[in-house]
Enzyme design. Structure first.
Site, short mmCIF file in Angstrom:
data_model
loop_
_atom_site.label_atom_id
_atom_site.label_comp_id
_atom_site.label_asym_id
_atom_site.label_seq_id
_atom_site.Cartn_x
_atom_site.Cartn_y
_atom_site.Cartn_z
N ARG A 56 0.81 -1.22 0.00
CA ARG A 56 0.00 0.00 0.00
C ARG A 56 0.84 1.27 0.00
NH1 ARG A 56 -4.08 -1.02 4.91
NH2 ARG A 56 -2.11 -1.69 5.83
N LYS A 107 3.67 -19.59 6.14
CA LYS A 107 2.84 -20.09 7.24
C LYS A 107 2.23 -18.91 7.99
CE LYS A 107 6.10 -20.35 11.09
NZ LYS A 107 5.38 -19.53 12.08
N ASP A 129 8.28 -23.60 4.25
CA ASP A 129 8.69 -23.80 5.64
C ASP A 129 10.20 -23.65 5.65
OD1 ASP A 129 9.48 -24.71 8.13
OD2 ASP A 129 8.00 -26.30 8.22
N HIS A 130 10.69 -22.51 6.14
CA HIS A 130 12.12 -22.22 5.99
C HIS A 130 13.00 -23.21 6.74
CE1 HIS A 130 11.44 -20.00 9.82
NE2 HIS A 130 12.69 -20.27 10.05
N LYS A 147 16.99 -25.38 5.62
CA LYS A 147 18.26 -25.34 6.35
C LYS A 147 19.12 -26.54 5.99
CE LYS A 147 16.45 -22.66 10.25
NZ LYS A 147 17.37 -21.52 10.12
N GLU A 187 14.09 -20.49 21.88
CA GLU A 187 14.41 -19.10 21.59
C GLU A 187 14.68 -18.38 22.91
OE1 GLU A 187 12.07 -17.24 18.19
OE2 GLU A 187 10.66 -18.72 18.96
N ASP A 229 2.63 -21.96 16.36
CA ASP A 229 3.67 -21.18 15.69
C ASP A 229 4.87 -22.02 15.30
OD1 ASP A 229 4.71 -18.63 14.78
OD2 ASP A 229 6.09 -18.71 16.49
N HIS A 262 6.99 -26.25 11.67
CA HIS A 262 8.44 -26.49 11.63
C HIS A 262 8.86 -27.82 12.25
CE1 HIS A 262 8.71 -22.48 10.22
NE2 HIS A 262 8.69 -21.87 11.38
N LYS A 266 9.70 -19.65 24.17
CA LYS A 266 10.35 -18.34 24.18
C LYS A 266 10.89 -18.05 25.58
CE LYS A 266 7.95 -16.20 20.32
NZ LYS A 266 9.17 -16.05 19.51
#
Length: 506
Positions: free
Chosen positions: A60, A166, A195-196, A200, A234, A253, A258, A358
């Protein structure tokens, strides 16, 4: 046509992409600046993009082509840490960058985009090939797909593909609905769910490690493996995304996509060939073999957690409920620990433990395969107990593999101690590994879906997660139940202890 046997291609990462245009929806967002454009620039730097390559960004925000090019240059300079900005390479790459402003809900925007693609094809000779990348809110995926179709861009003189980030729905029903909406315009074979994690190097190397060597595959079963742990930890909190994360949580998440995909790669059966269809068939079959839990079993075999405030490194760290935009009574899981079983001949009775969270002590993603101890303790029992054979596949931060085994200490007597043999990608090969997005973008442009998630795999993952969701959402937990900087709730340790196991400390 994609290579029929991509894993037999020694130049898999040296292949050159065909001419095409990549349309990025959400081109002014963080993902584009941090990952997509730096990855595409690196492919250009490595001479893997065709001369007839272009990027059309749209969002935008009003911008000219030149302003977009300047903003993307700044992104490459800031986020391409291991790739220098070469003026000649950048100049050639930047000439293929275009931009249009518009709202994805405006039908007129798609007419403008179609006209822009015609212009780009005339100037860059892209052959009518277009890769649409949805770097937007998931609620806009179906809107954009329909807009592409209504604008006449779903089909063309070349191939048309759609890359979707995702989450792929928020439960089984929404995942199926999204799939049906995308299929109104694109065939399933042209939908690339990214899916990164699957891009890897270590995740890909699981296949080479297992099926390219005759040493470990014979041990990869319930006779020799005691249990498997998959950790995705994380150290950061929600980093200003509290309002978004409050609606998602750790289970959806990280685990639904993953870590279940990683588990499927670790535990899948060998495929008859390494064509994309065969590899994904086996990954899908494994996911469908994971035992779903009943409501009573969910409370026994899963543990949700939420981090509370703590003092770390001399600083006060807020708990999740103190994060901006978060409900002070939020029941969101910022930690999820699961015990899963795979009901196959190979894995019957072997627990797979998965955890993610996390505000844990460190950032690390790894797979730890614990082998059974020797059937008879001939030497000092303490060493045998502490030094069980362990294979660790490190996905991040440093990609590599470690094998732990027992060895005799120097000197008299048969005193054993654990030692490790380590393989590190960087030091072993002495060359740079491509980023996950470089690998996956190149594969999508070439048309190799091996590392992408298929719809039946998405549904199989939701079949595992949805029963857990249903119980957690209807149960009031006593949160917070772990302090920031710790390894999660005590109940997660107790879950493993019931099987005589303990979480590994990476």
């Amino acid at each position: 046509m994609p290579n029929d046997n991509p894993f037999q291609d020694p130049l898999r990462f040296e292949r050159q992409a065909p001419e095409c245009a990549v349309v990025i929806f959400g081109a002014n967002g963080d993902l584009t600046k941090r990952k997509l454009i730096p990855a595409l620039y690196r492919l250009a730097y490595d001479r893997r993009l065709a001369a007839g390559f272009a990027v059309v960004g749209t969002s935008r925000t009003p911008m000219t082509d030149d302003q977009f090019r300047e903003k993307m240059r700044e992104a490459v300079e800031k986020f391409s840490e291991d790739t220098p900005l070469d003026e000649d390479v950048w100049g050639a790459f930047a000439r293929g960058l275009y931009y249009i402003a518009g709202d994805v809900k405006d039908p007129g925007m798609y007419q403008t985009l179609a006209a822009k693609l015609e212009q780009v094809e005339g100037e860059r000779h892209t052959g009518g090939n277009v890769l649409f990348y949805l770097s937007t809110q998931p609620s806009q995926y179906a809107i954009i797909a329909r807009g592409i179709g209504a604008g006449g861009m779903g089909k063309g003189g070349g191939w048309r593909r759609l890359v979707v980030e995702k989450p792929f729905g928020h439960d089984m029903a929404s995942a199926r609905e999204l799939s049906n909406q995308l299929h109104e315009v694109f065939d399933e074979s042209d939908v690339y769910r990214i899916d990164h994690y699957l891009g890897k190097e270590t995740v890909q190397n699981i296949l080479a490690f297992r099926f390219g060597n005759g040493i470990f595959e014979p041990l990869w079963n319930r006779r020799y493996v005691d249990h498997v742990q998959i950790t995705g930890a994380e150290s950061i909190g929600v980093e200003g995304r509290g309002a978004y994360y409050q609606e998602v949580g750790a289970l959806d998440d990280m685990i639904q996509n993953h870590l279940l995909q990683v588990m499927a790669t670790v535990a899948m059966e060998p495929s008859a060939s390494f064509r994309a269809t065969s590899v994904r068939d086996e990954r899908s079959k494994l996911l469908r073999s994971i035992r779903p839990w009943s409501p009573d079993e969910v409370l026994k075999n899963t543990v949700p957690g939420q981090y509370g405030p703590a003092r770390i490194g001399g600083e006060d760290v807020p708990g999740f409920r103190q994060e901006p935009g978060v409900d002070p009574a939020a029941q969101t899981d910022t930690y999820a620990g699961l015990t899963l079983y795979v009901d196959t001949w190979r894995w019957a009775g072997v627990p797979f433990y998965i955890r993610t969270g996390k505000r844990l002590p460190k950032r690390v993603t790894e797979i730890a395969i614990q082998f059974k101890s020797a059937p008879l303790h001939l030497f000092n029992r303490d060493a045998d107990a502490d030094g069980l054979n362990l294979l660790i596949l490190r996905i991040q931060p440093e990609e590599g593999i470690s094998l732990r085994f027992l060895s005799k200490r120097p000197g008299s007597g048969m005193t054993l101690r654990p030692v490790s043999m380590d393989f590190n990608y960087g030091s072993s090969f002495g060359e740079r590994s491509p980023s996950a997005y470089e690998t996956l973008l190149l594969d999508a442009i070439i048309g190799d879906p091996t590392l992408y998630t298929r719809q039946d795999m998405v549904e199989a993952s939701w079949a595992v997660v949805e029963p857990i969701q249903n119980v957690w959402r209807n149960h009031k937990f006593d949160f917070p139940n772990y302090a920031s900087g710790s390894w999660g709730p005590a109940a997660s340790d107790e879950m493993l202890a019931r099987n005589g196991h303990a979480w590994r400390r990476p």
